[in-house]
Design an enzyme around this catalytic site. Structure first.
Site, short mmCIF file in Angstrom:
data_model
loop_
_atom_site.label_atom_id
_atom_site.label_comp_id
_atom_site.label_asym_id
_atom_site.label_seq_id
_atom_site.Cartn_x
_atom_site.Cartn_y
_atom_site.Cartn_z
N ASP A 321 0.89 -1.18 0.11
CA ASP A 321 0.03 0.06 0.10
C ASP A 321 0.85 1.18 0.09
OD1 ASP A 321 -2.32 1.64 0.12
OD2 ASP A 321 -3.33 0.35 1.83
N GLU A 517 -10.33 6.74 4.88
CA GLU A 517 -9.17 6.23 5.75
C GLU A 517 -9.27 6.92 7.16
OE1 GLU A 517 -5.48 4.85 3.53
OE2 GLU A 517 -6.13 6.12 2.05
#
Length: 835
Positions: A321, A517
């Site tokens: 990521d 997020e």
């Protein structure tokens, strides 16, 4: 790992039991206990031979290049002539020429330029190796102006319709492919156990069985069914199941933090979605930021290699990521052999790719990274590229032309999205059968979300957070208000905005603003009342006007007060661009029109209090409405008054704190940085990239230690917040601290803002706290109150503060904080002498 006491008290609050260190090796993985899988991908012998021959023909520089993915914000097509990278991505805020509102043509021109550049790299030993271009298309091709935006996954989960999911996957792939992009970073297959997590809306359900079923359907839609002629044709894209493993089960729902579940829970709950995705032939898996019992997933060979690649026979590759490898102890974003050694194959190195490339060359050359591991990773990446057909002679523009792919936002795709909206809505209350409404009447429509396509679409829309959009950014889209107005007008009625217009009913649209997020993490599930929706609901109730609440949210929230004030209450989730699908269910259909009913059922338990539900085996505790609940127009029993005590646990009830009771208050985060870069604290300890400052959680406090190796900053930051009123109210920044090493150089407290990073303050300026910290170096706990007005006096602009607390120094210094807050201070408090 060594458990701090702050973890112990949090564990008790969320009902999680974990073996103590040394008691049965809680963090051990036993691959033989995981189900054995067989991929449906049948790799032809001739293709595998071609892959092996190509790997042998590559230079070390070319091999290392294949292991790196760079972001378009930091690389240009011409850079590929010198750096033979394997992949390019467009991150959350990246776009052609920096314009996040670019249309399909600009994106296709960009992908064409990168593709042509990768094909121009000369080599007498092998054919050109095309780049693999990836993007976040998590609810449609949402970064593209004019694209179809589908409901976010949490809404799709409520539809309980795998066939619909497969169609959405195919439609999304067609729109992504039409811009020349090969790969979408989807599906998210997290099984969320604490919806305070800011990524909860990216999950289909708390039910691992539904997540597995949907994961399989979405991969089939994105890639085409493995083993058929439709697999990875020009109208499809590669998918990538994410995030491996356990991101939906982190401590207190904090993004990227530790998952402390046992191995069985990790396997049977959090692994279920990956089983579904891999069984459909998913070829890329994205590793997760989170850790498991203190080991970051990007550095966990037991899971990345022993389980995923060996036990599950995964033939594809593992991508990291966004700079997540830098959170591995001993790593920075520019250097991290541990990720590759653990089983990662491709570094997502958006802005660190150039130095990472140089360091990987050195590390392979020195033997720190084995040549065999490099060859395996490159083999996996090239295998996927060949399976995806990237080695054919067609460029992105040629593929789009030959396949006759329509531009994003077609009528057929919008109709599909509207169907998805209808199927996702969950009716939680419909007292006295107030729904459906008669459209031949005056209907009042109000609320912050009524005419806001950006709000109804949520995060990961246009840009990362999705919170800077207007309706003009969604050509072809329909707001909830526009959908209602069309239905009412067709029925001979009228949409009104005033009580004086004597409405027959009021539709109030409110809920969560967009986020993504960790910026969406929460301390509790209580809906903030700052937008005035509660006052509006009370006024309508007092006027005896039937109220229909349309609740926009990325997760179930505690809304008992709102439900009590409403005659009907509908969870609409984050429906995307086709708001007309909501009106389809609210009104009696006209002559010849289709009559629709509510079919959505909760895929998550709806909480009875402002604290998340808890799980014990198959039992869910603390639910107001159980998973699977959903009324229909035909079956709508009366709902009585619900309790209005949020019952917030004491540790999460402190609304003023930035850090308290051993944890940073959501959605704030702790960061450590030096001139090179900054890192977010997601484990018990984190060192800034150049080693200037370390943050460490222990004993219900956070310790910040400066090494003296250069300037470093310890800060608490998050979403922009307006502190102008706090200054007017004479509020203070209040610190409870203990100096453990007296500072050798000046210690400055400052702020961070957007768009002006230092809030108008000059570099190095702020409140000089050196004397205060030097005067308390005896180890005693002290309290320091600093009026926010002192920072304003220095010239700080306080309307958009992203970090209300930042301490910087260049010399050795150590201080521990157990409480940092913005609070009202009775009596006068003076500014430091330098102000």
């Amino acid at each position: 790992m060594a458990f701090g006491r702050q973890y112990s008290f949090l564990l008790s609050l969320i009902g999680l039991t974990v073996a103590a260190p040394g008691a049965g090796a809680a963090s051990a993985i036993h691959p033989a206990d995981w189900p054995a899988l067989k991929s449906p991908i049948s790799v032809r012998p001739d293709l595998e031979t071609s892959v092996q021959q190509l790997v042998k023909s590559l230079s070390l520089e070319e091999k290392v290049g294949q292991l790196i993915q760079a972001d378009i914000g930091s690389i240009k097509p011409e850079d590929l002539a010198q750096y033979p990278l394997g992949s390019i991505l467009a991150g959350g805020n990246a776009a052609p020429d920096g314009n996040v509102r670019s249309g399909a043509e600009a994106w296709l021109n960009l992908t064409e330029a990168f593709s042509q550049a990768s094909r121009r790299r000369p080599s007498p030993a092998h054919p050109p190796i095309p780049i693999l271009f990836g993007i976040d298309a998590v609810h449609g091709h949402a970064k593209i102006r004019g694209a179809t935006l589908f409901p976010h996954n949490i809404g799709l989960g409520a539809a309980h319709d795998p066939g619909l999911i497969e169609k959405i996957g195919r439609a999304t792939a067609e729109e992504v492919a039409a811009t020349g992009i090969d790969w979408t970073f989807a599906p998210t297959v997290a099984v969320v156990r604490d919806v305070r997590w800011g990524r909860s809306y990216e999950s289909y359900s708390e039910d691992p069985g539904l997540v597995a079923e949907y994961a399989q359907a979405m991969v089939n839609g994105l890639q085409g069914k493995a083993g058929t002629a439709d697999f990875l044709t020009a109208a499809h894209t590669l998918g990538s199941a994410k995030h491996f493993l356990g991101d939906g089960g982190t401590l207190a729902g904090r993004d990227q933090f530790d998952n402390l579940s046992d191995e069985h829970t990790l396997r049977d709950i959090h692994g279920a979605g990956f089983v579904g995705a891999l069984s459909a032939g998913d070829l890329i898996v994205m590793a997760s930021y989170n850790g498991w019992h203190g080991t970051k997933m990007h550095a966990n060979p037991q899971l990345l290699t022993d389980v995923l690649k060996r036990r599950w026979s995964f033939p594809g590759f593992v991508v990291g990521d966004w700079n997540a490898h830098e959170e591995i102890p001993g790593c920075t974003k520019w250097s991290c052999p541990a990720f590759l050694s653990a089983g990662g194959d491709m570094y997502m190195a958006p802005d660190s790719w150039k130095q990472l490339y140089a360091n990987l060359l050195k590390q392979v050359g020195s033997g720190e990274i084995s040549q065999a591991r490099v060859d395996d990773a490159v083999t996996r990446i090239l295998r996927v590229k060949m399976l995806a057909g990237l080695f054919n002679a067609q460029s992105p523009k040629q593929r789009v032309s030959v396949a006759r792919l329509a531009a994003p936002g077609s009528a057929a795709h919008r109709a599909l999205a509207r169907q998805a909206v209808r199927e996702s809505l969950v009716l939680l209350k419909n007292n006295r059968h107030v729904l459906p409404l008669d459209p031949h009447s005056n209907i009042l429509v109000a609320g912050a979300g009524a005419n806001d396509i950006g709000m109804q679409s949520g995060g990961w829309t246009v840009d990362w957070q999705g919170n800077h959009n207007t309706n003009a950014d969604f050509p072809g889209g329909t707001s909830i208000l526009a959908g209602i107005a069309a239905a009412v007008q067709a029925g001979g009625g009228k949409v009104v905005t005033r009580l004086e217009d004597r409405p027959a009913a009021a539709i109030v649209v409110y809920g969560e603003k967009p986020y993504a997020e960790f910026q969406g993490d929460r301390e509790t599930l209580e809906l903030p009342a700052g937008d005035g929706h509660l006052e509006l609901l009370k006024r309508l109730r007092a006027a005896h006007i039937p109220v229909i609440s349309l609740f926009i949210s990325g997760r179930p929230l505690w809304t008992n007060r709102e439900i009590n004030l409403s005659d009907a209450f509908v969870a609409v989730w984050l429906p995307g661009s086709e708001g007309g699908g909501i009106a389809d269910l609210l009104f009696t259909p006209g002559k010849g029109a289709t009559a629709y009913d509510f079919t959505g059922r909760l895929s998550f338990s709806w909480p009875a209090t402002a604290m998340p539900v808890t799980f014990s085996g198959n039992e869910v505790k603390g639910a107001q409405f159980a998973r699977g609940f959903g009324l229909t127009l035909a079956q709508s029993p009366e709902l009585g008054e619900l309790p209005e005590n949020p019952e917030v646990a004491a540790a999460f009830a402190d609304r003023d704190s930035l850090f308290s009771a051993g944890h940073v208050t959501a959605p704030w985060s702790i960061y450590v940085s030096d001139p090179s870069a900054e890192v977010r604290l997601t484990m018990q300890s984190q060192v800034s990239p150049a080693g200037a400052v370390t943050a460490r959680l222990a004993d219900q406090s956070v310790q910040a230690v400066w090494s003296g190796q250069g300037p470093g900053i310890f800060r608490i930051g998050g979403r922009a917040t307006n502190l102008v009123q706090a200054v007017a109210d004479n509020q203070v920044l209040k610190l409870h601290y203990r100096v453990e090493q007296s500072p050798r150089q000046a210690v400055i407290l400052s702020l961070r803002c957007e768009p002006a990073e230092r809030c108008g303050l000059a570099t190095g300026s702020g409140l000089d706290l050196t004397a205060a910290f030097r005067g308390t170096a005896n180890g005693d706990w002290q309290t320091l109150s600093l009026p926010l007005g002192c920072l304003k006096k220095l010239g700080a602009a306080l309307a958009a503060v992203t970090a209300p607390f930042a301490i910087e120094t260049a010399g050795p210094f150590a201080v521990r904080f157990d409480d940092i807050r913005i609070a009202r201070q009775p009596g006068a408090t003076s500014c430091p002498p330098n102000t």
